[in-house]
Design a protein around this motif. Structure first.
Motif, PDB file in Angstrom:
ATOM      1  N   HIS A  65       1.323  44.605  94.037  1.00  8.21           N
ATOM      2  CA  HIS A  65       0.019  45.013  94.557  1.00  8.21           C
ATOM      3  C   HIS A  65      -0.015  46.514  94.819  1.00  8.21           C
ATOM      4  O   HIS A  65      -1.067  47.150  94.653  1.00  8.21           O
ATOM      5  CB  HIS A  65      -0.292  44.248  95.836  1.00  8.21           C
ATOM      6  N   ARG A  66       1.083  47.096  95.210  1.00  7.26           N
ATOM      7  CA  ARG A  66       1.125  48.534  95.478  1.00  7.26           C
ATOM      8  C   ARG A  66       0.818  49.341  94.229  1.00  7.26           C
ATOM      9  O   ARG A  66       0.210  50.413  94.311  1.00  7.26           O
ATOM     10  CB  ARG A  66       2.491  48.952  96.036  1.00  7.26           C
ATOM     11  N   ARG A  67       1.229  48.838  93.083  1.00  5.67           N
ATOM     12  CA  ARG A  67       0.920  49.546  91.837  1.00  5.67           C
ATOM     13  C   ARG A  67      -0.583  49.609  91.617  1.00  5.67           C
ATOM     14  O   ARG A  67      -1.123  50.621  91.157  1.00  5.67           O
ATOM     15  CB  ARG A  67       1.630  48.873  90.658  1.00  5.67           C
ATOM     16  N   GLU A  68      -1.269  48.523  91.959  1.00  8.63           N
ATOM     17  CA  GLU A  68      -2.723  48.507  91.852  1.00  8.63           C
ATOM     18  C   GLU A  68      -3.348  49.449  92.880  1.00  8.63           C
ATOM     19  O   GLU A  68      -4.294  50.191  92.576  1.00  8.63           O
ATOM     20  CB  GLU A  68      -3.254  47.088  92.059  1.00  8.63           C
ATOM     21  N   LEU A  69      -2.827  49.428  94.106  1.00  2.00           N
ATOM     22  CA  LEU A  69      -3.368  50.282  95.158  1.00  2.00           C
ATOM     23  C   LEU A  69      -3.159  51.766  94.845  1.00  2.00           C
ATOM     24  O   LEU A  69      -4.018  52.594  95.170  1.00  2.00           O
ATOM     25  CB  LEU A  69      -2.713  49.943  96.495  1.00  2.00           C
ATOM     26  N   ASP A  70      -2.045  52.101  94.208  1.00  2.71           N
ATOM     27  CA  ASP A  70      -1.800  53.494  93.841  1.00  2.71           C
ATOM     28  C   ASP A  70      -2.886  54.000  92.899  1.00  2.71           C
ATOM     29  O   ASP A  70      -3.281  55.173  92.970  1.00  2.71           O
ATOM     30  CB  ASP A  70      -0.423  53.642  93.175  1.00  2.71           C
ATOM     31  N   GLN A  71      -3.371  53.138  92.038  1.00  3.97           N
ATOM     32  CA  GLN A  71      -4.453  53.523  91.128  1.00  3.97           C
ATOM     33  C   GLN A  71      -5.794  53.542  91.859  1.00  3.97           C
ATOM     34  O   GLN A  71      -6.581  54.483  91.715  1.00  3.97           O
ATOM     35  CB  GLN A  71      -4.522  52.552  89.948  1.00  3.97           C
ATOM     36  N   THR A  72      -6.049  52.511  92.652  1.00  8.04           N
ATOM     37  CA  THR A  72      -7.319  52.410  93.360  1.00  8.04           C
ATOM     38  C   THR A  72      -7.518  53.573  94.324  1.00  8.04           C
ATOM     39  O   THR A  72      -8.626  54.112  94.447  1.00  8.04           O
ATOM     40  CB  THR A  72      -7.399  51.085  94.137  1.00  8.04           C
ATOM     41  N   PHE A  73      -6.461  53.951  95.013  1.00  3.31           N
ATOM     42  CA  PHE A  73      -6.538  55.005  96.015  1.00  3.31           C
ATOM     43  C   PHE A  73      -6.019  56.346  95.491  1.00  3.31           C
ATOM     44  O   PHE A  73      -5.582  57.194  96.269  1.00  3.31           O
ATOM     45  CB  PHE A  73      -5.770  54.605  97.268  1.00  3.31           C
ATOM     46  N   SER A  74      -6.088  56.543  94.197  1.00  2.00           N
ATOM     47  CA  SER A  74      -5.659  57.811  93.608  1.00  2.00           C
ATOM     48  C   SER A  74      -6.446  58.972  94.203  1.00  2.00           C
ATOM     49  O   SER A  74      -7.659  58.874  94.398  1.00  2.00           O
ATOM     50  CB  SER A  74      -5.873  57.782  92.094  1.00  2.00           C
ATOM     51  N   PRO A  75      -5.791  60.084  94.509  1.00  2.00           N
ATOM     52  CA  PRO A  75      -6.477  61.248  95.089  1.00  2.00           C
ATOM     53  C   PRO A  75      -7.590  61.817  94.210  1.00  2.00           C
ATOM     54  O   PRO A  75      -8.456  62.537  94.709  1.00  2.00           O
ATOM     55  CB  PRO A  75      -5.343  62.270  95.259  1.00  2.00           C
ATOM     56  N   VAL A  76      -7.574  61.492  92.913  1.00  2.00           N
ATOM     57  CA  VAL A  76      -8.624  62.017  92.030  1.00  2.00           C
ATOM     58  C   VAL A  76      -9.936  61.250  92.203  1.00  2.00           C
ATOM     59  O   VAL A  76     -10.981  61.693  91.739  1.00  2.00           O
ATOM     60  CB  VAL A  76      -8.181  61.975  90.549  1.00  2.00           C
ATOM     61  N   VAL A  77      -9.877  60.092  92.864  1.00  2.00           N
ATOM     62  CA  VAL A  77     -11.075  59.293  93.128  1.00  2.00           C
ATOM     63  C   VAL A  77     -11.689  59.771  94.449  1.00  2.00           C
ATOM     64  O   VAL A  77     -10.960  59.991  95.417  1.00  2.00           O
ATOM     65  CB  VAL A  77     -10.713  57.793  93.222  1.00  2.00           C
ATOM     66  N   PRO A  78     -13.027  59.921  94.515  1.00  2.00           N
ATOM     67  CA  PRO A  78     -13.667  60.320  95.781  1.00  2.00           C
ATOM     68  C   PRO A  78     -13.230  59.390  96.914  1.00  2.00           C
ATOM     69  O   PRO A  78     -13.100  58.180  96.719  1.00  2.00           O
ATOM     70  CB  PRO A  78     -15.152  60.177  95.474  1.00  2.00           C
ATOM     71  N   PRO A  79     -13.001  59.943  98.113  1.00  2.00           N
ATOM     72  CA  PRO A  79     -12.391  59.177  99.215  1.00  2.00           C
ATOM     73  C   PRO A  79     -13.050  57.839  99.523  1.00  2.00           C
ATOM     74  O   PRO A  79     -12.359  56.809  99.601  1.00  2.00           O
ATOM     75  CB  PRO A  79     -12.506  60.135 100.405  1.00  2.00           C
ATOM     76  N   LEU A  80     -14.361  57.827  99.722  1.00  2.00           N
ATOM     77  CA  LEU A  80     -15.010  56.578 100.095  1.00  2.00           C
ATOM     78  C   LEU A  80     -15.065  55.597  98.925  1.00  2.00           C
ATOM     79  O   LEU A  80     -15.078  54.383  99.134  1.00  2.00           O
ATOM     80  CB  LEU A  80     -16.412  56.840 100.642  1.00  2.00           C
ATOM     81  N   GLU A  81     -15.082  56.117  97.700  1.00  2.00           N
ATOM     82  CA  GLU A  81     -15.048  55.237  96.531  1.00  2.00           C
ATOM     83  C   GLU A  81     -13.732  54.482  96.452  1.00  2.00           C
ATOM     84  O   GLU A  81     -13.682  53.361  95.954  1.00  2.00           O
ATOM     85  CB  GLU A  81     -15.270  56.043  95.254  1.00  2.00           C
ATOM     86  N   ARG A  82     -12.672  55.087  96.942  1.00  2.00           N
ATOM     87  CA  ARG A  82     -11.376  54.392  96.942  1.00  2.00           C
ATOM     88  C   ARG A  82     -11.477  53.107  97.766  1.00  2.00           C
ATOM     89  O   ARG A  82     -11.016  52.038  97.334  1.00  2.00           O
ATOM     90  CB  ARG A  82     -10.288  55.282  97.544  1.00  2.00           C
ATOM     91  N   ILE A  83     -12.060  53.224  98.942  1.00  2.00           N
ATOM     92  CA  ILE A  83     -12.198  52.065  99.825  1.00  2.00           C
ATOM     93  C   ILE A  83     -13.135  51.024  99.206  1.00  2.00           C
ATOM     94  O   ILE A  83     -12.840  49.831  99.187  1.00  2.00           O
ATOM     95  CB  ILE A  83     -12.702  52.496 101.208  1.00  2.00           C
ATOM     96  N   LEU A  84     -14.266  51.482  98.678  1.00  2.00           N
ATOM     97  CA  LEU A  84     -15.231  50.553  98.079  1.00  2.00           C
ATOM     98  C   LEU A  84     -14.641  49.874  96.849  1.00  2.00           C
ATOM     99  O   LEU A  84     -14.864  48.678  96.625  1.00  2.00           O
ATOM    100  CB  LEU A  84     -16.513  51.302  97.707  1.00  2.00           C
TER     101      LEU A  84
END
Length: 207
Positions: A65-84
């Protein structure tokens, strides 16, 4: 060696599925072996007890799951979009599980934690460790949103825990009522908690 490795993985996968679709307490070693297609002797070759298998299974699932989270919460993604996006992934996963098992299963970490927190210190400590790591993803996104002036978060750690608890609460309700509609409030509720509303769609700007 290949067959041995495959048997161990099948035991892990069987354990995860059985405790997620049922419960830890009601899942026996015999049931795990039957689901995995592995003899009981092989089980005890790899694991001393059901708890040892559960600990291995939890860690195995978390690393995936961490591998997925690393992509979802990548710093290149806008901050709030990571959560959404994380919430959207939750919803997609629950839809797939409902189609496969006929029930909404919610979060395996919180479901298991609520069951064993007062009876198994080893499992409880492992689950707490994983949840702490999980929340750090939220905290990083909240801190970045604050730094960019999108929201005000003087205590990013606390706000991250609140948003995380909100999402897990919805997953719990969806499991209890076996109803995915409880997840419809994922995004709107999180934005309210974060201080982003229709009247203020970009958040609270810093002065």
């Amino acid at each position: 060696m290949g067959r041995t490795s495959d048997a161990k993985i099948r035991l892990i996968e069987a354990m995860i599925e059985l405790i997620w679709t049922g419960s830890y307490g009601s899942t026996s070693v015999d049931q795990i072996c039957e689901r995995a297609g592995v003899k009981k002797g092989s089980f005890y070759h790899f694991f001393e007890s059901k708890t040892d298998l559960a600990l291995t299974g939890i860690e195995h699932s978390w690393l995936e799951h961490r591998r997925e989270l690393d992509q979802t919460f990548s710093p290149v993604v806008p901050p709030l979009e990571r959560i959404l996006n994380c919430f959207r992934n939750f919803r997609k996963e629950q839809e797939e599980l409902l189609a496969k098992h006929g029930r909404v299963l919610g979060c395996p970490i919180h479901s298991l934690g609520a069951e064993i927190s007062t009876v198994d210190d080893r499992l409880r400590n492992k689950l707490q460790e994983i949840l702490s790591q999980f929340i750090l993803y939220y905290e990083c996104a909240v801190r970045d949103a604050d730094a960019q002036g999108i929201i005000e978060a003087p205590d990013a750690s606390a706000l991250a825990r609140i948003v995380f608890a909100y999402s897990e609460g919805l997953l719990l309700h969806a499991r209890m009522w076996n109803d995915l509609s409880y997840l419809d409030e994922f995004e709107s509720g999180a934005m309210i908690i974060l201080g982003v509303t229709k009247r203020n769609p970009t958040g609270v700007k810093k002065k």
